[in-house]
Design a protein around this motif. Structure first.
Motif, mmCIF file in Angstrom:
data_model
loop_
_atom_site.group_PDB
_atom_site.id
_atom_site.type_symbol
_atom_site.label_atom_id
_atom_site.label_comp_id
_atom_site.label_asym_id
_atom_site.label_seq_id
_atom_site.Cartn_x
_atom_site.Cartn_y
_atom_site.Cartn_z
ATOM 1 N N VAL A 46 0.861 -1.183 0.000
ATOM 2 C CA VAL A 46 0.000 0.000 0.000
ATOM 3 C C VAL A 46 0.896 1.232 0.000
ATOM 4 N N ALA A 47 0.531 2.230 -0.796
ATOM 5 C CA ALA A 47 1.219 3.520 -0.710
ATOM 6 C C ALA A 47 0.176 4.545 -0.266
ATOM 7 N N PHE A 48 0.315 5.060 0.929
ATOM 8 C CA PHE A 48 -0.583 6.118 1.370
ATOM 9 C C PHE A 48 -0.136 7.423 0.740
ATOM 10 N N ASN A 49 -1.099 8.158 0.227
ATOM 11 C CA ASN A 49 -0.761 9.449 -0.372
ATOM 12 C C ASN A 49 -1.984 10.353 -0.311
ATOM 13 N N GLY A 50 -1.800 11.539 0.251
ATOM 14 C CA GLY A 50 -2.906 12.474 0.340
ATOM 15 C C GLY A 50 -2.415 13.875 0.060
ATOM 16 N N ARG A 87 8.318 -8.939 -2.717
ATOM 17 C CA ARG A 87 7.706 -8.251 -1.575
ATOM 18 C C ARG A 87 8.564 -7.061 -1.203
ATOM 19 N N ALA A 88 7.946 -6.023 -0.619
ATOM 20 C CA ALA A 88 8.713 -4.866 -0.151
ATOM 21 C C ALA A 88 9.623 -5.304 0.990
ATOM 22 N N GLU A 89 10.854 -4.834 0.960
ATOM 23 C CA GLU A 89 11.808 -5.217 2.007
ATOM 24 C C GLU A 89 11.522 -4.491 3.311
ATOM 25 N N ARG A 90 11.914 -5.136 4.403
ATOM 26 C CA ARG A 90 11.890 -4.465 5.710
ATOM 27 C C ARG A 90 13.246 -3.829 5.933
ATOM 28 N N PRO A 91 13.313 -2.709 6.663
ATOM 29 C CA PRO A 91 14.626 -2.129 6.980
ATOM 30 C C PRO A 91 15.474 -3.122 7.749
ATOM 31 N N ALA A 92 16.774 -3.179 7.439
ATOM 32 C CA ALA A 92 17.656 -4.171 8.063
ATOM 33 C C ALA A 92 17.621 -4.059 9.596
ATOM 34 N N GLU A 111 2.880 -4.504 3.466
ATOM 35 C CA GLU A 111 3.865 -3.450 3.728
ATOM 36 C C GLU A 111 3.261 -2.144 3.206
ATOM 37 N N PHE A 112 3.700 -1.030 3.788
ATOM 38 C CA PHE A 112 3.133 0.232 3.288
ATOM 39 C C PHE A 112 4.171 1.342 3.227
ATOM 40 N N TYR A 113 4.056 2.112 2.152
ATOM 41 C CA TYR A 113 4.782 3.369 2.040
ATOM 42 C C TYR A 113 3.906 4.387 2.781
#
Ligand code: SF4
Length: 343
Positions: A94-98, A334-339, A125-127
Protein backbone atom coordinates in the motif's frame (compact mmCIF):
# COMPACT_ATOMS: atom_id res chain seq x y z
CA UNK A 1 31.94 4.37 -22.47
CA UNK A 2 33.15 2.97 -19.15
CA UNK A 3 32.92 4.22 -15.58
CA UNK A 4 30.81 7.01 -14.17
CA UNK A 5 29.53 9.59 -16.64
CA UNK A 6 29.52 13.34 -16.01
CA UNK A 7 26.59 15.70 -16.48
CA UNK A 8 28.23 16.95 -19.69
CA UNK A 9 28.50 13.39 -21.03
CA UNK A 10 24.87 12.76 -20.07
CA UNK A 11 23.83 15.89 -21.96
CA UNK A 12 25.81 14.75 -24.98
CA UNK A 13 24.17 11.32 -24.90
CA UNK A 14 20.69 12.81 -24.67
CA UNK A 15 21.29 15.12 -27.63
CA UNK A 16 23.35 12.88 -29.89
CA UNK A 17 22.94 9.17 -29.07
CA UNK A 18 20.54 7.07 -31.15
CA UNK A 19 17.87 4.99 -29.43
CA UNK A 20 19.91 1.86 -30.14
CA UNK A 21 23.00 3.39 -28.51
CA UNK A 22 20.99 4.47 -25.47
CA UNK A 23 19.51 0.99 -25.15
CA UNK A 24 22.86 -0.72 -25.47
CA UNK A 25 24.54 1.49 -22.84
CA UNK A 26 21.59 1.18 -20.46
CA UNK A 27 21.49 -2.59 -20.80
CA UNK A 28 25.20 -2.69 -20.00
CA UNK A 29 24.59 -0.60 -16.87
CA UNK A 30 21.60 -2.78 -15.90
CA UNK A 31 23.70 -5.96 -16.22
CA UNK A 32 25.89 -4.72 -13.37
CA UNK A 33 22.96 -5.39 -11.02
CA UNK A 34 20.47 -7.70 -12.71
CA UNK A 35 20.05 -10.72 -14.98
CA UNK A 36 19.53 -9.42 -18.53
CA UNK A 37 16.08 -10.88 -19.22
CA UNK A 38 14.62 -10.90 -15.75
CA UNK A 39 12.38 -8.28 -14.11
CA UNK A 40 10.56 -8.01 -10.79
CA UNK A 41 7.19 -6.44 -9.91
CA UNK A 42 4.76 -5.72 -7.10
CA UNK A 43 0.98 -5.43 -7.00
CA UNK A 44 0.08 -2.31 -5.07
CA UNK A 45 -2.67 0.14 -4.25
CA UNK A 46 -2.25 3.83 -3.64
CA UNK A 47 -4.69 4.86 -0.94
CA UNK A 48 -5.51 8.54 -1.17
CA UNK A 49 -6.84 9.11 2.34
CA UNK A 50 -7.56 12.81 1.85
CA UNK A 51 -7.76 15.16 -1.13
CA UNK A 52 -7.69 18.34 0.97
CA UNK A 53 -4.44 20.20 0.37
CA UNK A 54 -3.08 23.71 0.80
CA UNK A 55 0.04 23.28 -1.36
CA UNK A 56 -1.71 24.33 -4.61
CA UNK A 57 0.74 22.79 -7.08
CA UNK A 58 -0.29 23.96 -10.55
CA UNK A 59 0.23 20.49 -12.08
CA UNK A 60 -2.24 18.78 -9.71
CA UNK A 61 -5.83 17.88 -10.64
CA UNK A 62 -6.48 16.05 -7.38
CA UNK A 63 -6.67 18.53 -4.55
CA UNK A 64 -9.41 20.76 -3.12
CA UNK A 65 -8.74 23.56 -0.66
CA UNK A 66 -10.01 23.31 2.94
CA UNK A 67 -13.76 24.09 3.13
CA UNK A 68 -14.18 23.69 -0.63
CA UNK A 69 -16.86 21.29 -1.84
CA UNK A 70 -15.74 17.72 -2.47
CA UNK A 71 -13.07 17.46 0.21
CA UNK A 72 -12.84 14.13 2.02
CA UNK A 73 -10.91 12.15 4.61
CA UNK A 74 -11.24 8.36 4.43
CA UNK A 75 -12.41 6.60 7.57
CA UNK A 76 -10.34 3.85 9.14
CA UNK A 77 -13.00 1.41 7.91
CA UNK A 78 -12.60 2.62 4.31
CA UNK A 79 -8.82 2.26 4.53
CA UNK A 80 -9.08 -1.31 5.85
CA UNK A 81 -11.61 -2.22 3.15
CA UNK A 82 -9.21 -1.01 0.45
CA UNK A 83 -6.35 -3.02 1.95
CA UNK A 84 -8.57 -6.12 2.17
CA UNK A 85 -9.40 -5.71 -1.55
CA UNK A 86 -5.70 -5.47 -2.35
CA UNK A 87 -4.94 -8.67 -0.46
CA UNK A 88 -7.75 -10.39 -2.32
CA UNK A 89 -6.19 -9.70 -5.72
CA UNK A 90 -2.80 -10.93 -4.52
CA UNK A 91 -1.10 -7.59 -3.75
CA UNK A 92 0.67 -6.69 -0.54
CA UNK A 93 1.95 -3.12 -0.92
CA UNK A 94 0.00 0.00 0.00
CA UNK A 95 1.22 3.52 -0.71
CA UNK A 96 -0.58 6.12 1.37
CA UNK A 97 -0.76 9.45 -0.37
CA UNK A 98 -2.91 12.47 0.34
CA UNK A 99 -2.55 16.22 0.59
CA UNK A 100 -1.35 18.82 3.06
CA UNK A 101 -4.57 18.76 5.07
CA UNK A 102 -4.30 21.30 7.95
CA UNK A 103 -6.88 19.34 9.96
CA UNK A 104 -4.76 16.16 10.11
CA UNK A 105 -1.78 16.42 12.48
CA UNK A 106 1.15 13.98 12.73
CA UNK A 107 -0.66 12.10 15.51
CA UNK A 108 -3.50 11.23 13.11
CA UNK A 109 -0.99 9.50 10.85
CA UNK A 110 0.88 7.76 13.66
CA UNK A 111 -2.42 6.30 14.91
CA UNK A 112 -3.48 5.23 11.41
CA UNK A 113 -0.16 3.55 10.64
CA UNK A 114 -0.02 1.82 14.02
CA UNK A 115 -3.56 0.50 13.43
CA UNK A 116 -2.62 -0.84 9.98
CA UNK A 117 0.50 -2.51 11.38
CA UNK A 118 -1.47 -4.05 14.23
CA UNK A 119 -4.25 -5.37 12.01
CA UNK A 120 -2.13 -6.72 9.15
CA UNK A 121 1.31 -7.36 10.67
CA UNK A 122 3.75 -8.34 7.94
CA UNK A 123 1.02 -9.43 5.52
CA UNK A 124 1.02 -5.90 4.13
CA UNK A 125 3.87 -3.45 3.73
CA UNK A 126 3.13 0.23 3.29
CA UNK A 127 4.78 3.37 2.04
CA UNK A 128 3.54 5.64 4.82
CA UNK A 129 4.17 9.11 3.46
CA UNK A 130 6.01 10.90 0.71
CA UNK A 131 8.83 13.18 1.76
CA UNK A 132 6.67 16.16 0.75
CA UNK A 133 4.00 15.14 3.26
CA UNK A 134 6.61 14.29 5.87
CA UNK A 135 8.15 17.79 5.69
CA UNK A 136 4.73 19.40 6.03
CA UNK A 137 3.73 17.26 9.05
CA UNK A 138 7.05 17.73 10.86
CA UNK A 139 6.82 21.51 10.42
CA UNK A 140 3.24 21.63 11.68
CA UNK A 141 4.14 19.52 14.71
CA UNK A 142 7.13 21.76 15.43
CA UNK A 143 9.41 18.74 15.35
CA UNK A 144 12.80 18.32 13.74
CA UNK A 145 12.91 15.88 10.85
CA UNK A 146 14.80 13.46 13.10
CA UNK A 147 12.11 13.65 15.80
CA UNK A 148 9.27 13.19 13.30
CA UNK A 149 11.02 10.22 11.68
CA UNK A 150 11.47 8.59 15.10
CA UNK A 151 7.77 9.10 15.92
CA UNK A 152 6.73 7.41 12.69
CA UNK A 153 9.20 4.58 13.12
CA UNK A 154 7.79 3.94 16.59
CA UNK A 155 4.31 3.76 15.06
CA UNK A 156 5.40 0.85 12.85
CA UNK A 157 6.46 2.76 9.71
CA UNK A 158 9.22 1.19 7.60
CA UNK A 159 9.13 3.30 4.44
CA UNK A 160 8.88 7.02 3.66
CA UNK A 161 9.33 7.31 -0.08
CA UNK A 162 10.74 10.02 -2.29
CA UNK A 163 7.32 10.71 -3.85
CA UNK A 164 6.30 14.28 -4.47
CA UNK A 165 9.72 15.25 -5.77
CA UNK A 166 8.77 15.90 -9.43
CA UNK A 167 11.81 17.95 -10.54
CA UNK A 168 14.29 18.77 -7.77
CA UNK A 169 15.49 22.23 -8.71
CA UNK A 170 14.68 25.35 -6.72
CA UNK A 171 13.54 27.15 -9.86
CA UNK A 172 11.09 24.40 -10.84
CA UNK A 173 9.63 24.45 -7.34
CA UNK A 174 9.13 28.23 -7.49
CA UNK A 175 7.42 27.98 -10.87
CA UNK A 176 5.01 25.18 -9.97
CA UNK A 177 4.89 24.31 -6.27
CA UNK A 178 6.12 27.19 -4.18
CA UNK A 179 4.25 26.10 -1.03
CA UNK A 180 5.50 22.52 -1.06
CA UNK A 181 9.14 22.54 0.14
CA UNK A 182 12.54 23.75 -0.99
CA UNK A 183 15.00 21.30 -2.50
CA UNK A 184 17.26 21.90 0.48
CA UNK A 185 14.44 20.91 2.88
CA UNK A 186 13.66 17.84 0.79
CA UNK A 187 17.14 16.38 1.11
CA UNK A 188 17.49 17.41 4.76
CA UNK A 189 14.33 15.44 5.48
CA UNK A 190 15.47 12.44 3.45
CA UNK A 191 18.82 12.45 5.27
CA UNK A 192 16.95 12.27 8.62
CA UNK A 193 14.75 9.44 7.31
CA UNK A 194 17.81 7.38 6.36
CA UNK A 195 19.50 8.20 9.68
CA UNK A 196 16.39 6.96 11.54
CA UNK A 197 16.85 3.54 9.92
CA UNK A 198 13.84 3.85 7.62
CA UNK A 199 13.85 2.87 3.98
CA UNK A 200 13.38 5.41 1.20
CA UNK A 201 13.41 5.80 -2.57
CA UNK A 202 14.04 8.38 -5.25
CA UNK A 203 11.41 9.47 -7.75
CA UNK A 204 11.18 11.90 -10.64
CA UNK A 205 8.39 13.13 -12.87
CA UNK A 206 9.11 14.43 -16.36
CA UNK A 207 7.03 16.13 -19.03
CA UNK A 208 6.14 19.50 -17.48
CA UNK A 209 8.17 22.43 -18.83
CA UNK A 210 11.45 21.36 -17.27
CA UNK A 211 14.64 21.95 -19.25
CA UNK A 212 17.26 19.32 -20.01
CA UNK A 213 19.52 21.08 -17.50
CA UNK A 214 16.84 20.68 -14.83
CA UNK A 215 16.47 16.97 -15.54
CA UNK A 216 20.22 16.58 -15.30
CA UNK A 217 20.37 18.57 -12.05
CA UNK A 218 17.73 16.26 -10.58
CA UNK A 219 19.76 13.19 -11.55
CA UNK A 220 22.97 14.73 -10.23
CA UNK A 221 21.38 15.55 -6.86
CA UNK A 222 20.00 12.00 -6.64
CA UNK A 223 23.38 10.43 -7.39
CA UNK A 224 25.13 12.75 -4.90
CA UNK A 225 22.61 11.86 -2.19
CA UNK A 226 23.15 8.17 -2.82
CA UNK A 227 26.94 8.59 -2.70
CA UNK A 228 26.54 10.30 0.66
CA UNK A 229 23.96 8.04 2.33
CA UNK A 230 23.51 4.81 0.34
CA UNK A 231 19.87 5.01 1.48
CA UNK A 232 17.98 4.92 -1.83
CA UNK A 233 16.41 1.54 -2.58
CA UNK A 234 15.27 2.50 -6.07
CA UNK A 235 14.66 5.25 -8.60
CA UNK A 236 11.19 5.50 -10.16
CA UNK A 237 10.35 7.93 -12.95
CA UNK A 238 6.87 8.60 -14.25
CA UNK A 239 5.33 11.13 -16.62
CA UNK A 240 3.15 14.15 -16.00
CA UNK A 241 -0.53 13.78 -16.82
CA UNK A 242 -1.85 17.21 -17.84
CA UNK A 243 -5.64 16.72 -17.96
CA UNK A 244 -7.70 18.87 -15.61
CA UNK A 245 -4.68 20.68 -14.18
CA UNK A 246 -4.11 24.42 -14.03
CA UNK A 247 -0.75 24.09 -15.79
CA UNK A 248 -2.24 21.86 -18.55
CA UNK A 249 0.14 21.01 -21.43
CA UNK A 250 0.57 17.84 -23.53
CA UNK A 251 2.00 14.45 -22.66
CA UNK A 252 5.50 13.50 -23.78
CA UNK A 253 5.93 10.52 -26.09
CA UNK A 254 6.75 7.00 -24.87
CA UNK A 255 10.04 7.24 -26.79
CA UNK A 256 11.08 10.27 -24.79
CA UNK A 257 10.21 8.42 -21.58
CA UNK A 258 12.19 5.33 -22.59
CA UNK A 259 15.24 7.43 -23.46
CA UNK A 260 15.02 9.16 -20.11
CA UNK A 261 14.87 5.80 -18.33
CA UNK A 262 18.00 4.80 -20.24
CA UNK A 263 19.78 8.02 -19.35
CA UNK A 264 18.83 7.56 -15.68
CA UNK A 265 20.05 3.94 -15.66
CA UNK A 266 23.39 4.99 -17.19
CA UNK A 267 23.84 8.04 -14.92
CA UNK A 268 22.68 6.52 -11.61
CA UNK A 269 25.46 3.99 -11.33
CA UNK A 270 24.95 3.72 -7.56
CA UNK A 271 21.20 2.92 -7.47
CA UNK A 272 20.31 -0.75 -7.85
CA UNK A 273 16.71 -0.58 -9.05
CA UNK A 274 15.36 1.62 -11.85
CA UNK A 275 11.60 1.29 -11.99
CA UNK A 276 9.25 1.92 -14.89
CA UNK A 277 5.75 3.38 -14.44
CA UNK A 278 2.84 1.24 -15.55
CA UNK A 279 0.56 3.75 -13.82
CA UNK A 280 1.33 6.53 -16.30
CA UNK A 281 2.62 4.59 -19.34
CA UNK A 282 0.38 1.50 -19.28
CA UNK A 283 1.66 -1.23 -21.62
CA UNK A 284 4.29 1.15 -23.05
CA UNK A 285 6.03 1.05 -19.67
CA UNK A 286 7.34 -2.46 -20.33
CA UNK A 287 9.43 -1.36 -23.30
CA UNK A 288 11.51 0.59 -20.73
CA UNK A 289 12.87 -2.79 -19.57
CA UNK A 290 14.89 -2.75 -22.81
CA UNK A 291 16.16 0.71 -21.78
CA UNK A 292 17.56 -0.31 -18.41
CA UNK A 293 14.57 -0.59 -16.06
CA UNK A 294 14.36 -3.78 -13.97
CA UNK A 295 11.26 -3.43 -11.79
CA UNK A 296 7.67 -2.13 -11.87
CA UNK A 297 4.40 -1.87 -9.94
CA UNK A 298 1.03 -3.09 -11.10
CA UNK A 299 -1.22 -0.52 -9.40
CA UNK A 300 -4.91 -1.13 -8.85
CA UNK A 301 -5.81 2.43 -7.80
CA UNK A 302 -4.38 5.95 -7.64
CA UNK A 303 -6.84 8.82 -7.60
CA UNK A 304 -4.14 11.49 -8.02
CA UNK A 305 -2.97 10.38 -11.47
CA UNK A 306 -6.38 9.04 -12.49
CA UNK A 307 -7.88 12.51 -11.95
CA UNK A 308 -5.21 13.89 -14.32
CA UNK A 309 -5.88 11.31 -17.03
CA UNK A 310 -4.15 8.05 -16.02
CA UNK A 311 -6.05 4.83 -16.74
CA UNK A 312 -5.59 1.59 -14.82
CA UNK A 313 -5.80 -1.92 -16.30
CA UNK A 314 -7.06 -4.36 -13.69
CA UNK A 315 -6.45 -7.53 -15.71
CA UNK A 316 -3.02 -8.15 -14.21
CA UNK A 317 -2.34 -11.32 -16.19
CA UNK A 318 -2.88 -9.54 -19.50
CA UNK A 319 -0.47 -6.83 -18.35
CA UNK A 320 2.17 -9.38 -17.35
CA UNK A 321 1.84 -11.00 -20.76
CA UNK A 322 3.43 -7.87 -22.27
CA UNK A 323 6.90 -8.10 -20.63
CA UNK A 324 6.81 -11.86 -21.22
CA UNK A 325 6.19 -11.23 -24.92
CA UNK A 326 9.26 -8.97 -24.90
CA UNK A 327 11.38 -11.88 -23.64
CA UNK A 328 11.42 -11.20 -19.88
CA UNK A 329 10.70 -13.56 -17.04
CA UNK A 330 8.81 -11.66 -14.35
CA UNK A 331 8.94 -12.43 -10.65
CA UNK A 332 6.78 -11.07 -7.85
CA UNK A 333 8.73 -9.44 -5.04
CA UNK A 334 7.71 -8.25 -1.58
CA UNK A 335 8.71 -4.87 -0.15
CA UNK A 336 11.81 -5.22 2.01
CA UNK A 337 11.89 -4.46 5.71
CA UNK A 338 14.63 -2.13 6.98
CA UNK A 339 17.66 -4.17 8.06
CA UNK A 340 17.63 -2.63 11.54
CA UNK A 341 14.06 -3.86 12.05
CA UNK A 342 14.58 -7.35 10.70
CA UNK A 343 14.71 -9.78 13.57
S1 SF4 B 1 0.54 17.42 -5.84
FE1 SF4 B 1 0.24 16.80 -3.69
S2 SF4 B 1 1.03 18.56 -2.53
FE2 SF4 B 1 0.64 19.32 -4.63
S3 SF4 B 1 -1.48 20.14 -4.59
FE3 SF4 B 1 -1.60 17.98 -5.26
S4 SF4 B 1 -2.02 16.85 -3.39
FE4 SF4 B 1 -1.21 18.84 -2.77
Amino acid sequence: MSGRISVEQARDLWVNASDEEMKSLARGARAKWHEPNHATYMVMRIINYTNVCVAQCDYCAFYVLPNQEGGYVLSRKDVFAKIDDLLEVGGDLVAFNGGFNPKLPLDFYCELFAAVRERYGDRVEFYALTIAEFVYLADRANLTHAEAAARLRDAGVHWITGGGSEILTEDFRKRHAKFKYTVHEYFEAQRAIVAAGLKTTATMVIGFDETLDERLEHLQRTRDFQDETGGLFSFLCWTYKPYGTEFAGVEISPQEYWRHIALSRIFLDNVKHVRTSVLTQNADAFRALDYGADDFDLPIEDEVTQKAGATIELDLESLLAVPRSLGYTVEYRRAERPAALTA
